[in-house]
Design an enzyme around this catalytic site. Structure first.
Site, short mmCIF file in Angstrom:
data_model
loop_
_atom_site.label_atom_id
_atom_site.label_comp_id
_atom_site.label_asym_id
_atom_site.label_seq_id
_atom_site.Cartn_x
_atom_site.Cartn_y
_atom_site.Cartn_z
N HIS A 68 0.82 -1.22 0.00
CA HIS A 68 0.00 0.00 0.00
C HIS A 68 0.85 1.27 0.00
CE1 HIS A 68 0.03 0.95 4.44
NE2 HIS A 68 0.14 -0.34 4.59
N ASP A 169 5.64 2.01 7.03
CA ASP A 169 4.38 1.29 6.78
C ASP A 169 3.59 2.11 5.77
OD1 ASP A 169 1.91 0.07 6.88
OD2 ASP A 169 1.46 0.64 8.94
N GLU A 199 -5.33 1.59 2.28
CA GLU A 199 -5.20 0.39 3.12
C GLU A 199 -5.46 0.71 4.58
OE1 GLU A 199 -3.13 -2.63 5.69
OE2 GLU A 199 -2.88 -0.48 5.63
N GLU A 200 -4.94 1.84 5.02
CA GLU A 200 -5.01 2.18 6.45
C GLU A 200 -6.43 2.47 6.94
OE1 GLU A 200 -2.70 1.67 8.45
OE2 GLU A 200 -0.78 1.85 7.43
N ASP A 222 4.02 -6.11 3.48
CA ASP A 222 3.69 -5.05 4.44
C ASP A 222 4.54 -5.24 5.69
OD1 ASP A 222 2.39 -2.92 5.73
OD2 ASP A 222 0.40 -3.57 5.08
N HIS A 308 3.16 2.76 13.25
CA HIS A 308 2.18 3.85 13.39
C HIS A 308 2.68 4.97 14.29
CE1 HIS A 308 -1.60 1.80 11.54
NE2 HIS A 308 -0.49 1.60 10.83
CO CO Z 1 -0.40 0.48 8.92
ZN ZN Z 2 0.71 -1.32 6.36
#
Ligand code: CO
Ligand code: ZN
Length: 336
Positions: A68, A169, A199-200, A222, A308
């Site tokens: 992503h 990420d 995606e998130e 990922d 994150h």
């Molecule tokens: Co993520």
């Molecule tokens: Zn991710």
């Protein structure tokens, strides 16, 4: 590969606003692609190898590889009477990682994150207690309007073997796909390298991309968590012990044939790998698995600390080994 990782991680593209990162990736992959298209949700879909029309060579399958492009971010909900921007999260925002941080809006505006006076400073603030200060003193002189989005502003940091950045990420997954495309000499497969959107916020780009590509096998690339930091998660994955072959996460059980194929390929190529069970979180593979009549899927994970947060850390050798493993996987016919 480090300059590429820096370029990818320093681009601002929260979910739904992937134009900037898509252009950066497009410039990298265009010379390597047999075909390239962007679908209605903004997924960048790159084909490599024989298309169905020209007939797939013996042992060839239609394989979708997904990473992503989007990153977590913040979105302005209102501007208060003194020009402070109140916000909510785009994706899984952790308030304890926010205060003192800097953000950059897609329109270029920069700001810092402040927090209201806490009655109990030992507790993390809630999102409602945080605000963004862009230097304005009223809604009128505030360059941010309701609905504007921003990402964390933090430069790429090269610690040698360990690399740190915001949006590792999943820009690190994008880097792995790009480098695999570069390393690939030939393939019997009809390969689709898909750089997905949103995606998130719920794997939304992968949903439509998988429907359009109609893969026979799906693999996502990922990040995954690790259990190797002080009093961290109970998890068998560590930084530096190789990319991880996902067996299960909270949204998906990998197809056992895909897991066996990935592990056998790593052993054959003498590449280190780890087996992964992740208790919280999932990837684009979940969306691919339940697309159309169903798809056997797996996921190649890049172990990452502080996911994150504005400082996500990966190991450079894990990243390079992920490229080698993915290249080995898609260079030869699938046997199972
Ligand atoms: Co993520
Ligand atoms: Zn991710």
């Amino acid at each position: 590969m480090k300059p590429l990782i820096q370029k990818l991680t320093e681009t601002f593209s929260p979910s739904g606003y992937e134009t900037a990162i898509r252009e950066v990736i497009r410039r990298e992959v265009e010379p390597l692609a047999d075909d390239l298209r962007v679908d209605a949700l903004g997924n960048l879909i790159v084909r490599k190898g024989p298309s169905t029309g020209s007939g797939t060579a013996k042992g060839g399958k239609r394989i979708m590889l997904a990473a992503h492009m989007d990153e977590i971010g913040l979105i302005a909900t209102h501007i208060d009477e003194n020009g402070f921007v109140r916000f909510t999260g785009i994706g899984g925002i952790r308030p304890h990682a926010l205060t003192g941080g800097r953000v950059r809006f897609v329109n270029g505006t920069a700001g810092v994150i402040g927090v209201e006076r806490l009655t109990d400073p030992s507790k993390a603030p809630t999102l409602e207690q945080c605000f963004i200060d862009v230097g304005a003193s009223s809604p009128k002189d505030c360059p941010v309007k309701v609905g504007d989005v921003c990402g964390f502003d933090r430069p790429f940091l090269d610690l040698g073997r360990r690399l740190v950045a915001k949006a590792m990420d999943d820009r690190i997954g994008c880097a792995v796909l790009i480098e695999t495309l570069r390393a690939l000499k030939s393939t019997p497969h009809e390969l689709y390298f898909v750089f997905t959107t949103q995606e998130e916020v719920g794997l939304r780009g992968a949903h439509t991309a998988a429907f359009g590509v109609e893969p026979e096998i799906g693999l996502s690339v990922d990040v995954t968590g690790t259990g190797d930091t002080p009093k961290g998660s109970r998890m068998a994955v560590s930084l530096g012990k190789g990319p991880a072959v996902k067996v299960k996460d909270s949204g998906m059980l990998s197809d056992p044939r895909v897991v066996a194929w990935m592990c056998a390929s790593a052993e054959k190529a003498r590449l280190p790998y780890q087996r992964e069970v992740l208790e919280g979180g999932t990837t684009d593979a979940m969306a691919m698995q339940v697309s159309r009549a169903g798809v056997p899927v797996g996921c190649l994970s890049i172990p990452s600390r502080y996911i994150h947060s504005p400082s996500e850390m990966v190991d450079y050798e894990d990243v390079q080994n992920a490229v080698k493993l993915l290249t080995a996987l898609v260079s030869k016919p699938v046997e199972w």
